[in-house]
Design an enzyme around this catalytic site. Sequence first.
Site, short mmCIF file in Angstrom:
data_model
loop_
_atom_site.label_atom_id
_atom_site.label_comp_id
_atom_site.label_asym_id
_atom_site.label_seq_id
_atom_site.Cartn_x
_atom_site.Cartn_y
_atom_site.Cartn_z
N SER A 63 -76.90 -28.14 42.42
CA SER A 63 -75.92 -28.82 41.33
C SER A 63 -75.47 -30.10 41.77
O SER A 63 -75.90 -30.49 42.78
CB SER A 63 -74.45 -27.97 41.57
OG SER A 63 -74.47 -26.60 41.57
N1 SAH Z 1 -76.37 -22.83 45.15
C1 SAH Z 1 -77.64 -23.52 44.79
C2 SAH Z 1 -77.53 -23.43 43.25
C3 SAH Z 1 -78.93 -23.14 42.94
S1 SAH Z 1 -78.86 -22.68 41.08
C4 SAH Z 1 -77.81 -24.85 45.72
O1 SAH Z 1 -77.04 -25.48 46.14
O2 SAH Z 1 -79.09 -25.30 45.46
C5 SAH Z 1 -78.83 -21.04 41.18
C6 SAH Z 1 -79.46 -19.97 41.99
O3 SAH Z 1 -78.89 -18.73 41.60
C7 SAH Z 1 -80.89 -20.12 41.52
O4 SAH Z 1 -81.57 -20.02 42.65
C8 SAH Z 1 -81.11 -18.54 40.86
O5 SAH Z 1 -82.61 -18.10 41.06
C9 SAH Z 1 -80.05 -17.80 41.59
N2 SAH Z 1 -79.57 -16.52 40.94
C10 SAH Z 1 -79.68 -16.35 39.74
N3 SAH Z 1 -79.20 -14.87 39.45
C11 SAH Z 1 -79.12 -14.25 40.82
C12 SAH Z 1 -78.92 -13.00 41.37
N4 SAH Z 1 -78.56 -12.00 40.50
N5 SAH Z 1 -78.91 -12.97 42.50
C13 SAH Z 1 -79.20 -13.80 43.34
N6 SAH Z 1 -79.54 -15.12 43.09
C14 SAH Z 1 -79.46 -15.44 41.61
#
Ligand code: SAH
Length: 214
Positions: A61
């Site tokens: 993000s």
């Molecule tokens: N907090 C992260 C943002 C990553 S984007 C950072 O600081 O980089 C969102 C993430 O959520 C992705 O890596 C995606 O694979 C994960 N995601 C999506 N659905 C999910 C689920 N049901 N359980 C765990 N992770 C999930």
Amino acid sequence: MSPSEPRIIRLLMELRRMGVADTRTLSAIERIPRELFIAGPFLDQAYENTALPIDCGQTVSQPLVVALMTQALDVGERMKVLEVGTGSGYQAAVLAQLCRRLYTVERHKPLLAQAEARFKQLRLHNITARMGDGSRGWPEQAPFDRIMVTAAAPDIPPALVDQLKPDGIMVLPLGDVGGQDQELVRVTKTADGIDIHPFLPVRFVPLVEGLPEE
Ligand code: SAH
């Protein structure tokens, strides 16, 4: 890298200007080198206020969104916090500065492995990460004082509300999985249900149920 890195200072000033007032949040961001969470081709943008691509088609993000979500979560130093969607691990690293113990769940194994290596390198020993479908929370570690979800869902996953302590706070993007019309909301668990306060229009990758086929 020193915390007085000019690019970090510039970013912090920008965040302040854009409404991030909480000094604990700002100093957590100051302490975590975002460049460690970014892939080679984007390194020159590590301290720009912009979202960046990471592996598995996901994104880390924008720092402003990380800061506003962190601020809205109102984390205390004795708290147990769950993050859903580890991704690069950057948001987890920022949160881990502010709480006692941070649990984070990711459904993509390669992302999880990279994030865990970064936590180790930064000696963030209060983070526990695992692979799984975070929309089901982490029942073995529940209840949590705070929960942050960093992927968007049309509705609040009920398991996460169940795993939140009374008076606990959850911050998550709600809305269209297409990326349009999403809003960050702050959810507070009350005696008779939940209060929901939208606070920022955003664009997040979708929260996907189940695990990817490897
Ligand atoms: N907090 C992260 C943002 C990553 S984007 C950072 O600081 O980089 C969102 C993430 O959520 C992705 O890596 C995606 O694979 C994960 N995601 C999506 N659905 C999910 C689920 N049901 N359980 C765990 N992770 C999930």
